[in-house]
Design a protein around this motif. Structure first.
Motif, short mmCIF file in Angstrom:
data_model
loop_
_atom_site.label_atom_id
_atom_site.label_comp_id
_atom_site.label_asym_id
_atom_site.label_seq_id
_atom_site.Cartn_x
_atom_site.Cartn_y
_atom_site.Cartn_z
N ALA A 68 -4.33 3.72 -6.64
CA ALA A 68 -4.39 3.41 -8.07
C ALA A 68 -3.52 2.20 -8.37
O ALA A 68 -2.36 2.11 -7.93
N ALA A 69 -4.06 1.24 -9.09
CA ALA A 69 -3.35 0.01 -9.47
C ALA A 69 -3.47 -0.13 -10.98
O ALA A 69 -4.48 -0.62 -11.49
N MET A 70 -2.43 0.29 -11.68
CA MET A 70 -2.50 0.33 -13.13
C MET A 70 -2.55 -1.06 -13.77
O MET A 70 -2.85 -1.19 -14.96
N ASP A 71 -2.26 -2.09 -12.99
CA ASP A 71 -2.36 -3.46 -13.49
C ASP A 71 -3.70 -4.09 -13.13
O ASP A 71 -3.92 -5.28 -13.33
N HIS B 223 -4.04 11.57 -2.52
CA HIS B 223 -3.54 10.53 -3.41
C HIS B 223 -3.97 10.78 -4.85
O HIS B 223 -5.01 11.39 -5.10
N ARG B 224 -3.19 10.28 -5.78
CA ARG B 224 -3.56 10.33 -7.21
C ARG B 224 -4.38 9.09 -7.53
O ARG B 224 -3.89 8.13 -8.10
N ARG B 225 -5.64 9.11 -7.12
CA ARG B 225 -6.49 7.92 -7.25
C ARG B 225 -6.92 7.67 -8.69
O ARG B 225 -7.10 6.53 -9.10
N TRP B 226 -7.16 8.74 -9.45
CA TRP B 226 -7.64 8.60 -10.82
C TRP B 226 -6.50 8.92 -11.78
O TRP B 226 -6.04 10.06 -11.85
N LYS B 227 -6.05 7.91 -12.49
CA LYS B 227 -4.93 8.07 -13.41
C LYS B 227 -5.31 7.54 -14.78
O LYS B 227 -6.29 6.82 -14.94
N GLY B 228 -4.46 7.84 -15.77
CA GLY B 228 -4.66 7.27 -17.09
C GLY B 228 -5.08 8.29 -18.11
O GLY B 228 -5.36 9.45 -17.79
N PRO B 229 -5.17 7.87 -19.37
CA PRO B 229 -5.52 8.79 -20.46
C PRO B 229 -6.93 9.36 -20.34
O PRO B 229 -7.23 10.37 -20.94
N HIS B 230 -7.79 8.68 -19.57
CA HIS B 230 -9.16 9.16 -19.43
C HIS B 230 -9.25 10.33 -18.43
O HIS B 230 -10.32 10.92 -18.26
N ARG B 231 -8.12 10.63 -17.78
CA ARG B 231 -8.14 11.72 -16.79
C ARG B 231 -6.75 12.36 -16.73
O ARG B 231 -5.74 11.66 -16.64
N SER B 232 -6.70 13.66 -16.75
CA SER B 232 -5.42 14.36 -16.61
C SER B 232 -4.95 14.23 -15.18
O SER B 232 -5.75 14.20 -14.24
N SER B 233 -3.64 14.15 -14.97
CA SER B 233 -3.07 13.93 -13.64
C SER B 233 -3.33 15.11 -12.74
O SER B 233 -3.22 16.26 -13.12
N ALA B 234 -3.67 14.78 -11.46
CA ALA B 234 -3.91 15.84 -10.47
C ALA B 234 -2.65 16.11 -9.69
O ALA B 234 -1.85 15.23 -9.49
#
Length: 296
Positions: A201-204, A285-296
């Motif tokens: 995941a690359a938040m930038d 890994h936490r591949r999907w992050k952000g407000p559109h998905r709750s953290s795994a």
């Protein structure tokens, strides 16, 4: 106890446990130690770290219709592959010799050879599939000087010896950050070959579909390929049925267009392999992050 002190104790304890297991395992022959550490991570370390739950959450997010029996299989098989990969990396020259004995196939091999003859830079883009360092180990052993970009581990105690381990496979190593990027750019401008992982995941970065769900994905790899006229070759080392050998693939290079289109194409290549071999991708890994998905 303060949060920072608790974190330090956790990091020290985790590092001690990992070094103890790897150190003891290295007393065994290579063919035994690799599956042994895989078993340990799948049955002991993984559950303690909460990995089965994270694997389940990630699978539910992108493959909600997967049969429960397959989900159960993957909660064990994924950590097993992670453990095998870690032990292989820490096996140094034994791992290099083993990786070098596996053949390489795919149209990307000819592209790599042509780029080398032309003095042109190459970026081998890969993912946490099988053992991602088997590609680098094989090519370094074959005489291809190859650098790699790495991200510093959260655990500083583990990071110190992990960097030593991956450096044994080949150098130069470029740490993510300003100084590392300056060294990396010099390497590419000199016609060097670079290995880079692209599935964290690359938040930038940009939200790009991965396994049917939006995932923050870095555009830097494609941007560098365009800026430094580097051949961009997806490269993967999938574990074979023995659990010790690899199917090393250098795929058709990604055509130079624009960063977004190229990154989408990379994601699609990785996605195809994940769907075909889900047990070999690092679902921990936490591949999907952000407000559109709750953290795994």
């Amino acid at each position: 106890m303060s949060k920072s002190r608790f974190q330090t104790i956790t990091h020290v304890a985790t590092d001690l446990a990992v070094r103890s297991v790897l150190g003891l395992a290295k007393l065994l022959p290579y063919r035994w130690r690799v599956p042994l550490v895989g078993w340990f991570v799948a049955r002991v370390f993984g559950p303690l770290a909460g990995w089965p739950r994270r694997v389940r959450n990630n699978l539910a997010h992108v493959m909600p219709d997967l049969p429960e029996a397959e989900v159960n299989r993957l909660t064990r098989a994924v950590p097993d592959n992670v453990g095998r990969t870690l032990m292989e990396i820490y096996s140094g020259h034994e791992f290099i010799r083993h990786a070098a004995s596996n053949p390489v196939r795919g149209p990307g091999l000819a592209a790599l050879q042509q780029a080398r003859a032309d003095g042109r830079a190459v970026i081998l883009v890969t993912a946490h599939m099988g053992n991602y360092d088997a590609v680098r180990a094989h090519l370094v052993a074959a005489g291809y000087p190859m650098g790699a970009l790495y991200r510093r581990m959260t655990n500083p105690y583990f990071n110190k010896h992990y960097v030593r381990a991956i450096s044994t496979i080949g150098t130069p190593m470029f740490k993510q950050g300003r100084r590392g990027m300056m060294q990396l750019v010099k390497h590419l401008r000199g016609g060097g070959t670079l290995g880079i992982l692209t599935d964290l995941a690359a938040m930038d970065g940009a939200l790009i579909p991965f396994l049917g769900r939006p995932a923050w994905t870095s555009l830097v790899t494609a941007e560098m390929a365009l800026k430094y006229d580097a051949v961009l070759i997806p490269a993967f080392a999938l574990r074979d049925a023995s659990g010790l050998g690899f199917d090393i693939q250098l795929q058709e290079p990604i055509p130079h267009t624009d960063p977004m289109a190229m990154t989408i194409a990379i994601n699609e290549r990785v996605e195809a392999l994940v769907r075909a071999h889900p047990e070999q991708w690092f679902w921990v890994h936490r591949r999907w992050k952000g407000p559109h998905r709750s953290s795994a």
